[in-house]
Design a protein around this motif. Structure first.
Motif, PDB file in Angstrom:
ATOM      1  N   SER A 194       0.832  -1.211   0.000  1.00 39.25           N
ATOM      2  CA  SER A 194       0.000   0.000   0.000  1.00 39.25           C
ATOM      3  C   SER A 194       0.861   1.254   0.000  1.00 39.25           C
ATOM      4  N   ILE A 195       1.943   1.246   0.766  1.00 32.87           N
ATOM      5  CA  ILE A 195       2.825   2.421   0.791  1.00 32.87           C
ATOM      6  C   ILE A 195       3.498   2.571  -0.570  1.00 32.87           C
ATOM      7  N   ALA A 196       3.932   1.440  -1.126  1.00 31.57           N
ATOM      8  CA  ALA A 196       4.564   1.481  -2.453  1.00 31.57           C
ATOM      9  C   ALA A 196       3.597   2.108  -3.462  1.00 31.57           C
ATOM     10  N   TRP A 212       9.421   6.688  -9.930  1.00 33.05           N
ATOM     11  CA  TRP A 212       9.188   5.796  -8.771  1.00 33.05           C
ATOM     12  C   TRP A 212      10.275   4.733  -8.736  1.00 33.05           C
ATOM     13  N   LYS A 213      10.985   4.675  -7.592  1.00 31.43           N
ATOM     14  CA  LYS A 213      11.946   3.605  -7.377  1.00 31.43           C
ATOM     15  C   LYS A 213      11.473   2.745  -6.207  1.00 31.43           C
ATOM     16  N   PRO A 214      10.833   1.608  -6.533  1.00 36.84           N
ATOM     17  CA  PRO A 214      10.395   0.718  -5.449  1.00 36.84           C
ATOM     18  C   PRO A 214      11.580  -0.092  -4.913  1.00 36.84           C
ATOM     19  N   GLY A 246      19.589   1.741  -4.423  1.00 34.64           N
ATOM     20  CA  GLY A 246      19.085   3.063  -4.055  1.00 34.64           C
ATOM     21  C   GLY A 246      20.044   4.196  -4.363  1.00 34.64           C
ATOM     22  N   GLY A 247      21.267   4.091  -3.853  1.00 36.75           N
ATOM     23  CA  GLY A 247      22.215   5.189  -3.982  1.00 36.75           C
ATOM     24  C   GLY A 247      22.558   5.497  -5.435  1.00 36.75           C
ATOM     25  N   ASP A 248      22.769   4.429  -6.254  1.00 37.72           N
ATOM     26  CA  ASP A 248      23.161   4.620  -7.661  1.00 37.72           C
ATOM     27  C   ASP A 248      22.088   5.376  -8.425  1.00 37.72           C
ATOM     28  N   VAL A 249      20.838   4.994  -8.171  1.00 41.98           N
ATOM     29  CA  VAL A 249      19.729   5.610  -8.892  1.00 41.98           C
ATOM     30  C   VAL A 249      19.464   7.016  -8.365  1.00 41.98           C
ATOM     31  N   ALA A 250      19.578   7.155  -7.047  1.00 39.03           N
ATOM     32  CA  ALA A 250      19.176   8.418  -6.425  1.00 39.03           C
ATOM     33  C   ALA A 250      20.132   9.562  -6.760  1.00 39.03           C
ATOM     34  N   ALA A 251      21.441   9.272  -6.789  1.00 38.19           N
ATOM     35  CA  ALA A 251      22.401  10.375  -6.923  1.00 38.19           C
ATOM     36  C   ALA A 251      22.125  11.252  -8.154  1.00 38.19           C
ATOM     37  N   HIS A 263       9.216  11.802  -2.111  1.00 42.55           N
ATOM     38  CA  HIS A 263       8.201  11.156  -1.280  1.00 42.55           C
ATOM     39  C   HIS A 263       8.795   9.809  -0.898  1.00 42.55           C
ATOM     40  N   PHE A 264       9.286   9.745   0.323  1.00 41.83           N
ATOM     41  CA  PHE A 264      10.098   8.608   0.754  1.00 41.83           C
ATOM     42  C   PHE A 264       9.450   7.892   1.930  1.00 41.83           C
ATOM     43  N   THR A 265       9.552   6.582   1.922  1.00 40.28           N
ATOM     44  CA  THR A 265       9.335   5.805   3.140  1.00 40.28           C
ATOM     45  C   THR A 265      10.416   4.737   3.193  1.00 40.28           C
ATOM     46  N   GLY A 269      18.340   6.330   8.179  1.00 37.12           N
ATOM     47  CA  GLY A 269      19.659   6.650   7.634  1.00 37.12           C
ATOM     48  C   GLY A 269      19.589   7.031   6.165  1.00 37.12           C
ATOM     49  N   VAL A 270      18.816   6.283   5.381  1.00 40.41           N
ATOM     50  CA  VAL A 270      18.708   6.578   3.947  1.00 40.41           C
ATOM     51  C   VAL A 270      18.047   7.942   3.743  1.00 40.41           C
ATOM     52  N   PHE A 271      17.004   8.210   4.516  1.00 37.03           N
ATOM     53  CA  PHE A 271      16.305   9.496   4.371  1.00 37.03           C
ATOM     54  C   PHE A 271      17.238  10.654   4.721  1.00 37.03           C
ATOM     55  N   GLY A 273      20.401  10.692   4.502  1.00 39.27           N
ATOM     56  CA  GLY A 273      21.393  10.824   3.418  1.00 39.27           C
ATOM     57  C   GLY A 273      20.820  11.603   2.235  1.00 39.27           C
ATOM     58  N   MET A 274      19.555  11.311   1.886  1.00 40.46           N
ATOM     59  CA  MET A 274      18.936  12.025   0.761  1.00 40.46           C
ATOM     60  C   MET A 274      18.754  13.507   1.095  1.00 40.46           C
ATOM     61  N   TRP A 275      18.349  13.757   2.328  1.00 37.40           N
ATOM     62  CA  TRP A 275      18.151  15.155   2.749  1.00 37.40           C
ATOM     63  C   TRP A 275      19.473  15.925   2.647  1.00 37.40           C
ATOM     64  N   GLU A 294       8.680   9.256   5.734  1.00 39.11           N
ATOM     65  CA  GLU A 294       8.288   8.490   6.920  1.00 39.11           C
ATOM     66  C   GLU A 294       9.362   7.430   7.109  1.00 39.11           C
ATOM     67  N   THR A 295       9.945   7.373   8.277  1.00 40.40           N
ATOM     68  CA  THR A 295      11.146   6.545   8.446  1.00 40.40           C
ATOM     69  C   THR A 295      10.987   5.560   9.609  1.00 40.40           C
ATOM     70  N   GLY A 296      12.050   5.314  10.338  1.00 40.32           N
ATOM     71  CA  GLY A 296      12.072   4.191  11.275  1.00 40.32           C
ATOM     72  C   GLY A 296      11.231   4.390  12.526  1.00 40.32           C
ATOM     73  N   GLY A 297      11.177   3.345  13.324  1.00 43.06           N
ATOM     74  CA  GLY A 297      10.432   3.418  14.582  1.00 43.06           C
ATOM     75  C   GLY A 297      11.016   2.482  15.623  1.00 43.06           C
ATOM     76  N   LYS A 298      10.718   2.768  16.858  1.00 45.44           N
ATOM     77  CA  LYS A 298      11.033   1.852  17.970  1.00 45.44           C
ATOM     78  C   LYS A 298       9.824   1.952  18.890  1.00 45.44           C
ATOM     79  N   ILE A 424      14.923  -2.817  15.215  1.00 47.26           N
ATOM     80  CA  ILE A 424      15.366  -4.155  14.800  1.00 47.26           C
ATOM     81  C   ILE A 424      14.650  -4.553  13.505  1.00 47.26           C
ATOM     82  N   PHE A 425      13.358  -4.261  13.433  1.00 53.31           N
ATOM     83  CA  PHE A 425      12.555  -4.539  12.248  1.00 53.31           C
ATOM     84  C   PHE A 425      12.461  -6.036  11.968  1.00 53.31           C
ATOM     85  N   GLY A 426      12.227  -6.783  13.026  1.00 45.98           N
ATOM     86  CA  GLY A 426      12.067  -8.226  12.918  1.00 45.98           C
ATOM     87  C   GLY A 426      11.276  -8.711  14.121  1.00 45.98           C
TER      88      GLY A 426
HETATM   89  P1  NAD Z   1      15.409   1.058   3.203  1.00 44.80           P
HETATM   90  O1  NAD Z   1      15.695   2.409   3.751  1.00 44.80           O
HETATM   91  O2  NAD Z   1      16.488   0.064   3.171  1.00 44.80           O
HETATM   92  O3  NAD Z   1      14.889   1.183   1.689  1.00 44.80           O
HETATM   93  C1  NAD Z   1      13.811   2.039   1.362  1.00 44.80           C
HETATM   94  C2  NAD Z   1      13.966   2.463  -0.089  1.00 44.80           C
HETATM   95  O4  NAD Z   1      15.109   3.311  -0.201  1.00 44.80           O
HETATM   96  C3  NAD Z   1      14.211   1.294  -1.056  1.00 44.80           C
HETATM   97  O5  NAD Z   1      13.549   1.549  -2.265  1.00 44.80           O
HETATM   98  C4  NAD Z   1      15.712   1.341  -1.239  1.00 44.80           C
HETATM   99  O6  NAD Z   1      16.157   0.773  -2.437  1.00 44.80           O
HETATM  100  C5  NAD Z   1      15.953   2.830  -1.230  1.00 44.80           C
HETATM  101  N1  NAD Z   1      17.340   3.218  -0.932  1.00 44.80           N
HETATM  102  C6  NAD Z   1      18.281   2.518  -0.266  1.00 44.80           C
HETATM  103  N2  NAD Z   1      19.433   3.224  -0.206  1.00 44.80           N
HETATM  104  C7  NAD Z   1      19.189   4.396  -0.829  1.00 44.80           C
HETATM  105  C8  NAD Z   1      19.968   5.555  -1.074  1.00 44.80           C
HETATM  106  N3  NAD Z   1      21.232   5.650  -0.669  1.00 44.80           N
HETATM  107  N4  NAD Z   1      19.387   6.576  -1.731  1.00 44.80           N
HETATM  108  C9  NAD Z   1      18.101   6.513  -2.133  1.00 44.80           C
HETATM  109  N5  NAD Z   1      17.317   5.441  -1.940  1.00 44.80           N
HETATM  110  C10 NAD Z   1      17.855   4.400  -1.277  1.00 44.80           C
HETATM  111  O7  NAD Z   1      14.109   0.516   3.998  1.00 44.80           O
HETATM  112  P2  NAD Z   1      13.384  -0.888   3.849  1.00 44.80           P
HETATM  113  O8  NAD Z   1      14.236  -1.947   4.452  1.00 44.80           O
HETATM  114  O9  NAD Z   1      12.847  -1.084   2.494  1.00 44.80           O
HETATM  115  O10 NAD Z   1      12.131  -0.636   4.811  1.00 44.80           O
HETATM  116  C11 NAD Z   1      12.239  -0.709   6.182  1.00 44.80           C
HETATM  117  C12 NAD Z   1      12.358   0.659   6.808  1.00 44.80           C
HETATM  118  O11 NAD Z   1      11.265   1.474   6.407  1.00 44.80           O
HETATM  119  C13 NAD Z   1      12.285   0.611   8.318  1.00 44.80           C
HETATM  120  O12 NAD Z   1      13.219   1.508   8.853  1.00 44.80           O
HETATM  121  C14 NAD Z   1      10.868   1.057   8.613  1.00 44.80           C
HETATM  122  O13 NAD Z   1      10.673   1.608   9.893  1.00 44.80           O
HETATM  123  C15 NAD Z   1      10.646   2.053   7.537  1.00 44.80           C
HETATM  124  N6  NAD Z   1       9.232   2.252   7.280  1.00 44.80           N
HETATM  125  C16 NAD Z   1       8.654   3.368   7.797  1.00 44.80           C
HETATM  126  C17 NAD Z   1       7.304   3.581   7.605  1.00 44.80           C
HETATM  127  C18 NAD Z   1       6.640   4.792   8.180  1.00 44.80           C
HETATM  128  O14 NAD Z   1       5.507   5.079   7.812  1.00 44.80           O
HETATM  129  N7  NAD Z   1       7.301   5.522   9.057  1.00 44.80           N
HETATM  130  C19 NAD Z   1       6.547   2.648   6.888  1.00 44.80           C
HETATM  131  C20 NAD Z   1       7.190   1.529   6.362  1.00 44.80           C
HETATM  132  C21 NAD Z   1       8.533   1.338   6.565  1.00 44.80           C
END
Ligand code: NAD
Length: 539
Positions: A194-196, A212-214, A246-251, A263-265, A269-271, A273-275, A294-298, A424-426
């Motif tokens: 759904s997020i994708a 879109w890079k899934p 991710g990095g190769d495509v994003a740069a 529009h990232f989820t 760390g990845v977010f 880096g992009m910022w 939207e990024t990580g959680g604990k 941990i995400f597991g």
């Molecule tokens: P990830 O950060 O490894 O990958 C996410 C996307 O970023 C992928 O498409 C990946 O290929 C791309 N990517 C990786 N390196 C990149 C780079 N250097 N530059 C640009 N794009 C790059 O995350 P994941 O393992 O796919 O998903 C799990 C993470 O997502 C967890 O941290 C989780 O908490 C988070 N998440 C957050 C939400 C939310 O709503 N807050 C929802 C779902 C997942």
């Protein structure tokens, strides 16, 4: 054309199917699972509506049976990335110029296709490729995505309808809700179909074009979505799909002057880096890119001494282990007062003893495998760490046929232990048992232990304690639950997103998010302009 806010009909959430034994829906999805499991799909990049098979492929396997190849994904090189940017730019004017009704119709049709004839295809791909049980696939891939599409269309219409007062003393004011002045880069994670589906389409509903890079590991279900959107009539070039590291495509994309937003989820760390890259490139852009992530959680569950231990144990098991704990919202750190601990420990242990783990095609399994070998290895290291504390349940891994990490419940002695603060995400959930009398202190510990602030829950049967936790943990979670597990937000009911290191809190499935993809133009028209430059006070 103007529309009244009151006249915009509110969608109804897509009903969740039960897939009960003997039901027609169960037979139907089992048939689809058999079909998809027998295929090896070639998944191309899609640029300006054309399928591009680059020949540089990565094999996608079933997490629950890692010898089983489901698809070969054709990765983009620099040429495909450049063509995707050109395509998004080329399609921009026509897409933005379409009447809103025509754009919205594409996504409303997509929602009806998804909840109708495409339901099994998208759910089965999510089950096989991302190792979701039928229930987890249904609530994610079908229901949540159909809800995203229907509700976002409604929010967009509501935003359009929100106009300043039309006439005031010879003046007509209006707001034009333009898309942004460039393309949007949507980058999605593996864990939610759904997020994708939402990340590229929310900006597109508002008239933007998208690259879109899934996540490659989610390619099977994302490919179904690409085909579905095509069937819904999405014009070429509006959403261009590229696969890659991710990095190769994003740069190269982040270096383009036309970048209007990301529009990232995904992970924090990845977010970040992009910022950072956007910051470094800031003088190059035609506009300030909107950064939505939207990024990580604990995510926590805090129990008060008055909590119902059975309800708490069920919340830990469902909130912590469903989809193998691979939800950003999954309960991961638990705080239990010592008066409740003996009962909670036995109940969670008992429930996990009954939980079955395995291939999602066997509907009796409650949990399955983690997404890939990298995740499996990372979780093995966390299991090693868990064994230095008190493992209450689980604690083992099995990687011979699939990437299986046992649902693990571990009691730690230090509330600031790594297991209580790192994402941990597991399927590994940690618990700290606090002295019942130290409730206030426990609130502070919950608030300050981790950098994240995505979801959290309090369990209590005492109103004062609920009120205190709601107040004291105001900044600790963007989605806060009272006597409920912290997962399972429903579009249109609990807008989702977190603050601190968990994201920009722009609330997926809410108007807040849609507004980020709109650049309003204010138009003031004066019907009878003044003809004398002098003001009265001058005389
Ligand atoms: P990830 O950060 O490894 O990958 C996410 C996307 O970023 C992928 O498409 C990946 O290929 C791309 N990517 C990786 N390196 C990149 C780079 N250097 N530059 C640009 N794009 C790059 O995350 P994941 O393992 O796919 O998903 C799990 C993470 O997502 C967890 O941290 C989780 O908490 C988070 N998440 C957050 C939400 C939310 O709503 N807050 C929802 C779902 C997942």
């Amino acid at each position: 054309m103007s529309i009244g806010i009151a006249s915009v009909p509110r969608p109804v959430n897509e009903p969740v199917r039960g897939y009960l034994p003997g039901s027609a829906e169960r037979t139907s999805i089992q048939r689809e699972l058999t079909i998809q499991a027998a295929e090896v799909v070639e998944i191309p990049c899609v640029i300006n509506g054309v399928d591009v098979y680059t020949g540089n492929t990565v094999a996608i396997t079933m997490p629950a049976e890692h010898g089983h190849v489901l698809a070969n994904v054709h990765m983009a090189g620099p040429g495909e990335v450049a063509r995707a940017v050109a395509s998004a730019e080329e399609a921009r004017a026509d897409w933005a110029a379409l009447p809103w009704e025509a754009r919205v119709a594409v996504f409303l049709k997509a929602a009806d296709l998804l909840s109708g004839p495409w339901r099994d295809k998208v759910n089965a791909a999510t089950m096989l490729g991302q190792a979701k049980t039928v229930h987890q696939a249904e609530i994610d891939a079908c229901c949540e995505l159909a809800d995203f599409w229907r509700f976002n269309c409604q929010y967009y219409r509501t935003i359009l309808a929100d106009q300043p007062p039309e006439h005031s003393a010879g003046v007509w004011n209006r707001l034009e809700h333009r898309p942004l002045d460039g393309f949007i880069f949507a980058v999605s994670p593996f864990n939610f179909t759904s997020i994708a589906g939402n990340l590229p389409t929310a900006p597109a509903i508002a008239g933007n074009t998208v690259i879109w890079k899934p996540a490659t590991t989610s390619a099977l279900s994302c490919w179904q979505l690409v085909r579905l959107l095509r069937a819904a009539g999405l014009p070429d070039g509006v959403i261009n799909v590229i696969w890659g590291q991710g990095g190769d495509v994003a740069a190269p994309i982040l270096a383009r002057p036309e970048l209007a937003g990301i529009h990232f989820t995904g992970s924090t760390g990845v977010f970040q880096g992009m910022w950072k890259t956007i910051g470094e490139n800031i003088a190059k852009y035609r506009q300030y890119p909107r950064i939505v992530g939207e990024t990580g959680g604990k995510d926590f569950i805090l129990a008060h001494a008055s909590a119902d231990p059975l309800a708490l144990a069920v919340a830990i098991v469902r909130g912590g282990y469903e989809y193998q704990g691979q939800k950003c919202s999954a309960a991961s750190r638990i705080y239990v007062p010592d008066n409740l601990w003996p009962e909670v420990r036995e109940r969670v242990r008992g429930m996990l003893g009954e939980v079955k783990q395995g291939d999602p095609r066997d509907f009796s399994n409650f949990v399955s495998a983690v997404i890939d070998q990298r995740a499996f290895r990372k979780h093995q290291q966390y299991l090693e760490l868990a064994h230095t504390e008190e493992v209450v349940a689980g604690g083992h891994s099995h990687g011979q046929t699939g990437w299986f990490i046992e649902p693990t419940f571990v009691r730690v002695a230090d509330p600031h232990h790594r297991l209580m603060s790192e994402e941990i995400f597991g399927p590994i959930v940690s618990v700290f048992v606090y002295p019942e009398a130290e409730w206030r202190h426990a609130l502070r510990v919950v608030d300050t232990t981790s950098p994240y602030a995505l979801t959290g829950a309090v369990f209590s049967r005492e109103r004062y304690a609920i009120d205190e936790a709601t107040r004291e943990l105001r900044g600790a979670a963007g989605n806060f639950y009272v006597n409920d597990k912290p997962t399972g937000a429903v579009v249109g009911q609990q807008p989702f997103g977190g603050g601190r290191a968990s994201g920009t809190n722009d609330k997926a499935g809410a108007p807040h998010n849609l507004l980020r993809w709109i650049s309003p133009r204010t138009i003031k028209e004066t019907f009878v302009p003044p003809t004398d430059w002098r003001y009265g006070f001058l005389g």
